[in-house]
Scaffold this active site. Sequence first.
Site, PDB file in Angstrom:
ATOM      1  N   HIS A 313       0.804  -1.229   0.000  1.00 14.12           N
ATOM      2  CA  HIS A 313       0.000   0.000   0.000  1.00 14.12           C
ATOM      3  C   HIS A 313       0.832   1.272   0.000  1.00 14.12           C
ATOM      4  O   HIS A 313       0.290   2.355   0.216  1.00 14.12           O
ATOM      5  CB  HIS A 313      -0.914   0.058   1.223  1.00 14.12           C
ATOM      6  CG  HIS A 313      -1.955  -1.000   1.263  1.00 14.12           C
ATOM      7  ND1 HIS A 313      -3.235  -0.796   0.821  1.00 14.12           N
ATOM      8  CD2 HIS A 313      -1.894  -2.284   1.687  1.00 14.12           C
ATOM      9  CE1 HIS A 313      -3.931  -1.908   0.995  1.00 14.12           C
ATOM     10  NE2 HIS A 313      -3.138  -2.826   1.512  1.00 14.12           N
ATOM     11  N   LYS A 492      -8.291  13.397   5.007  1.00 10.98           N
ATOM     12  CA  LYS A 492      -7.385  12.246   4.930  1.00 10.98           C
ATOM     13  C   LYS A 492      -6.372  12.437   6.034  1.00 10.98           C
ATOM     14  O   LYS A 492      -6.296  13.511   6.621  1.00 10.98           O
ATOM     15  CB  LYS A 492      -6.681  12.214   3.574  1.00 10.98           C
ATOM     16  CG  LYS A 492      -6.131  13.582   3.142  1.00 10.98           C
ATOM     17  CD  LYS A 492      -5.502  13.559   1.772  1.00 10.98           C
ATOM     18  CE  LYS A 492      -6.484  13.700   0.635  1.00 10.98           C
ATOM     19  NZ  LYS A 492      -6.751  12.477  -0.116  1.00 10.98           N
ATOM     20  N   ARG A 493      -5.569  11.405   6.340  1.00 12.80           N
ATOM     21  CA  ARG A 493      -4.552  11.582   7.363  1.00 12.80           C
ATOM     22  C   ARG A 493      -3.652  12.763   7.025  1.00 12.80           C
ATOM     23  O   ARG A 493      -3.420  13.080   5.861  1.00 12.80           O
ATOM     24  CB  ARG A 493      -3.699  10.313   7.490  1.00 12.80           C
ATOM     25  CG  ARG A 493      -4.348   9.253   8.330  1.00 12.80           C
ATOM     26  CD  ARG A 493      -4.664   9.764   9.730  1.00 12.80           C
ATOM     27  NE  ARG A 493      -3.460   9.880  10.514  1.00 12.80           N
ATOM     28  CZ  ARG A 493      -2.966   8.925  11.273  1.00 12.80           C
ATOM     29  NH1 ARG A 493      -3.602   7.765  11.382  1.00 12.80           N
ATOM     30  NH2 ARG A 493      -1.849   9.096  11.946  1.00 12.80           N
ATOM     31  N   LYS A 498       0.779  14.219   1.346  1.00 13.63           N
ATOM     32  CA  LYS A 498      -0.598  14.508   0.915  1.00 13.63           C
ATOM     33  C   LYS A 498      -0.797  16.015   0.694  1.00 13.63           C
ATOM     34  O   LYS A 498      -1.768  16.448   0.105  1.00 13.63           O
ATOM     35  CB  LYS A 498      -1.596  13.989   1.939  1.00 13.63           C
ATOM     36  CG  LYS A 498      -1.569  12.464   2.089  1.00 13.63           C
ATOM     37  CD  LYS A 498      -2.588  11.988   3.103  1.00 13.63           C
ATOM     38  CE  LYS A 498      -2.489  10.503   3.419  1.00 13.63           C
ATOM     39  NZ  LYS A 498      -3.100   9.633   2.379  1.00 13.63           N
ATOM     40  N   THR A 599      -8.628   6.508  -1.652  1.00  9.73           N
ATOM     41  CA  THR A 599      -9.975   5.951  -1.808  1.00  9.73           C
ATOM     42  C   THR A 599     -11.007   7.028  -1.523  1.00  9.73           C
ATOM     43  O   THR A 599     -12.143   6.945  -1.996  1.00  9.73           O
ATOM     44  CB  THR A 599     -10.194   4.735  -0.874  1.00  9.73           C
ATOM     45  OG1 THR A 599      -9.669   5.068   0.416  1.00  9.73           O
ATOM     46  CG2 THR A 599      -9.504   3.502  -1.411  1.00  9.73           C
ATOM     47  N   LYS A 603     -14.825   8.187  -3.202  1.00 10.42           N
ATOM     48  CA  LYS A 603     -16.054   8.485  -2.447  1.00 10.42           C
ATOM     49  C   LYS A 603     -16.621   9.847  -2.849  1.00 10.42           C
ATOM     50  O   LYS A 603     -17.833  10.006  -3.024  1.00 10.42           O
ATOM     51  CB  LYS A 603     -15.768   8.440  -0.939  1.00 10.42           C
ATOM     52  CG  LYS A 603     -15.392   7.054  -0.448  1.00 10.42           C
ATOM     53  CD  LYS A 603     -14.754   7.052   0.943  1.00 10.42           C
ATOM     54  CE  LYS A 603     -14.030   5.726   1.156  1.00 10.42           C
ATOM     55  NZ  LYS A 603     -13.086   5.749   2.286  1.00 10.42           N
TER      56      LYS A 603
HETATM   57  C1  26Q Z   1       4.147   1.167  10.055  1.00 16.25           C
HETATM   58  C2  26Q Z   1       5.159   0.946  10.970  1.00 16.25           C
HETATM   59  C3  26Q Z   1       5.014   1.315  12.276  1.00 16.25           C
HETATM   60  C4  26Q Z   1       3.843   1.923  12.686  1.00 16.25           C
HETATM   61  C5  26Q Z   1       2.832   2.158  11.778  1.00 16.25           C
HETATM   62  C6  26Q Z   1       2.978   1.774  10.466  1.00 16.25           C
HETATM   63  C7  26Q Z   1       1.899   2.029   9.495  1.00 16.25           C
HETATM   64  C8  26Q Z   1       0.573   2.110   9.896  1.00 16.25           C
HETATM   65  C9  26Q Z   1      -0.447   2.359   8.982  1.00 16.25           C
HETATM   66  C10 26Q Z   1       2.169   2.183   8.149  1.00 16.25           C
HETATM   67  C11 26Q Z   1       1.161   2.414   7.245  1.00 16.25           C
HETATM   68  C12 26Q Z   1      -0.156   2.517   7.636  1.00 16.25           C
HETATM   69  C13 26Q Z   1      -1.256   2.806   6.723  1.00 16.25           C
HETATM   70  C14 26Q Z   1      -1.121   2.967   5.428  1.00 16.25           C
HETATM   71  C15 26Q Z   1      -2.233   3.337   4.545  1.00 16.25           C
HETATM   72  O1  26Q Z   1      -3.339   3.609   4.986  1.00 16.25           O
HETATM   73  N1  26Q Z   1      -1.992   3.395   3.234  1.00 16.25           N
HETATM   74  C16 26Q Z   1      -3.011   3.802   2.281  1.00 16.25           C
HETATM   75  O2  26Q Z   1      -3.673   2.650   1.795  1.00 16.25           O
HETATM   76  C17 26Q Z   1      -4.782   2.998   0.984  1.00 16.25           C
HETATM   77  C18 26Q Z   1      -5.506   1.723   0.623  1.00 16.25           C
HETATM   78  O3  26Q Z   1      -4.754   0.988  -0.299  1.00 16.25           O
HETATM   79  C19 26Q Z   1      -4.349   3.784  -0.230  1.00 16.25           C
HETATM   80  O4  26Q Z   1      -5.494   4.196  -0.938  1.00 16.25           O
HETATM   81  C20 26Q Z   1      -3.523   4.998   0.182  1.00 16.25           C
HETATM   82  O5  26Q Z   1      -2.995   5.635  -0.969  1.00 16.25           O
HETATM   83  C21 26Q Z   1      -2.403   4.568   1.116  1.00 16.25           C
HETATM   84  O6  26Q Z   1      -1.704   5.701   1.592  1.00 16.25           O
END
Ligand code: 26Q
Length: 754
Positions: A313, A492-493, A498, A599, A603
């Site tokens: 992702h 979004k986050r 972003k 995503t 929406k």
């Molecule tokens: C990793 C290591 C340590 C702590 C936290 C993390 C961590 C936590 C959450 C790394 C990544 C995430 C989340 C990632 C995420 O939400 N990615 C998004 O995924 C969506 C679904 O595929 C995409 O549409 C987005 O583009 C993408 O940013």
Amino acid sequence: MMNLEIEKQLTSLCGKTLKEASNQEIYHALLLYVQSESKKKIQKEEGRKLYYISAEFLIGKLLSNNLINLGIYEDVKEILNNSGKNLADLEEMELEPSLGNGGLGRLAACFLDSIATLNLLGDGIGLRYHFGLFHQNFKNNLQNETPDIWLSDDCWAEKTDVTYPVMLAGKEVKARLYTIYVTGYEGRTNRLNLFDLDTIDESIVEEGICFDKSKILENLTLFLYPDDSDEAGRLLRIYQQYLMVSAGAQLILEECHKRGSNYHDLKDYAAIQINDTHPSMVIPELIRLLEEKGIEFEEAVEIVEQVCAYTNHTILSEALEKWPVSSLEKVVPQLMPIIKKLDEVARKRSDNENTAIILNDVVHMAHMDIHFSHSTNGVAQLHTDILKESELADFYALYPDKFNNKTNGITFRRWLIACNPKLCAFIESLIGKGFHKNASELEKLLDHVNDEKVLGELIQIKKHNKHQLNVWMKKKQGIELNEDAMFSIQSKRLHEYKRQQLNLLFLIHQYLEIKNGHKPSVPLVSIFGAKAAPAYTIAKDIIHALLTLSNVFNEDEAVKKWLQIVMVENYNVSAAEKMIPACDLSEQISLASKEASGTGNMKFMLNGALTLGTMDGANVEIAQAVGNDNIFIFGASSKQVIERYQKNDYCALDWYESDPNLKRAVDFIISDEMLSMGNEENLRRLHHELIHKDWFQTFPDFNAYLVRKGQAMEEYSRDEKLWAKKALINIAHAGFFSSDRTIEEYNRDIWHLH
Ligand code: 26Q
């Protein structure tokens, strides 16, 4: 008939008539009723079964969605109305489980809905975090974090008697299974399996979201981790991940065995989708468990490779998980020998050092996934292409057949039928209900794009939704929106890639233009929803700058009418459901090549907003679907951006010095107006970061963004019918972005269920 039966059941569950019962009692009765109806739709488990394993499931509130999927939403609404109760009030009582950070977690939830709707056999496996991600509020223009409470007596997750032993740092703990039933739209019921420990102690949470990180048995599933900024937090994440995968792997093997598997034939019983690297330890854990069942290492590796598939992702290298061998040795000593053997196998398959699993005493989780699963997919075409061409090029050369694309999607049940009932009913009046399950039928709307009456109605629906958002914001945060303005939304986050900071610079520019007597073509309400990871300093500075700028606007009577910034507190699924239907302009402005898919963009499109975006992630496919006249694209291409990084010749300061408009906007961050209402430390740090680093290249795209957004505002003000026509064209082409389509592709290419 149906109504009478439901009412009888609810009355009996309440122990009194609905008129006499309190909302709390009715909610509880509905929960029990829905759960029992859902269970009736559990089907016999035949053939291969999917296990979608993910550290996050951002499921949102479940009551309305379950009622819709069970086909009894209207009936229940009517029964309640007849007793003087209101379904909307009951919906408000439900606490939202915040079991995800953002896109990846929400995607997992949309997928569960589509899997059950398509009548596929597939369960989720995850963790039951007690407080999920944190709850955000704003104080003194800063983000404040507190626990986000969602567990209560009226909770959809049912406790079971099932437990599995898990060895954590040499000590055995008991992982307990909780179940949430997932019913598809006119479809079957599957399960979301969430694991937890009985020993968790919520009272150890002290101030904000602080707690003793060393008390593993008490803290393991308290929170979902938004970042890995400190060592104790990092270790905790490994503990969490292992609890999830070990219990999950035991559950999978047990279920398959009960259904007749002798483990050698596991691939005929199970398909495991690994959602990013967070569950990657399921690979060595399954091998370990299969060896315990008497299977040789080589065969176990083969079995696991046939069963597992991995989704990537992200292209941001800092987000790819890499764990120090020493950490894994501490938390999961039983896995390290297996991981070392897998590293040897990987090194035998290729002499390219870059594809090894253990490098400099660090375990690269994604590398393990690619070697030992049969499929690696990206989440939008551009993202998959970039993985193949650059980030994972060495792996692509080794395993060209493993790589494939699965462009993300969203469930239309939640993101249209449930959240935008007016628009949904209107679409039904034009083309019938077929699109509920067959999203491509939305294309029938193209027959109506020149119908003035239809466009007029669409405009009224958007106005209604903007009004609803205003009512909600007034109640929630005491903020009143200018309903006559254009609503632009970036939700979004909060992350630098972003580029909320690019939006910030636009707003400053617009403000300064107004001060100089240049009014925009239409008033603008710029709405943000964004949580920043608690340890992500610059992200928090950006929130601070936006909140401070919002004060500056509010204090200025002349500006206020034209420009408003609204920061929605605690952006989550429920907030998104209110915001998205009210949006005119969807801000998808990430630096090209950085957003894997997005995503939210889908929406907004589905709800009749036009996109202002870069050629990044799934924006590229949205642009292809709607055509260039129906989207506002701007900015550098991913190719240009990647080149800039490769050449390493981007110098923010040069851009800043050479564009007076840009310099003026950037310097306003530390102007007297801003400093009088904000904190000097936060604002100066952001200013400094931008001019000396600007790692995500906002400056080169600044001008193009101003121009494109100005154009969008001008078009919006000049011809509302034309705008509505474009909105309708967007809705008509949204069908491709249904998660039903995505899941059909996963099943066709990877899972092969049925
Ligand atoms: C990793 C290591 C340590 C702590 C936290 C993390 C961590 C936590 C959450 C790394 C990544 C995430 C989340 C990632 C995420 O939400 N990615 C998004 O995924 C969506 C679904 O595929 C995409 O549409 C987005 O583009 C993408 O940013």
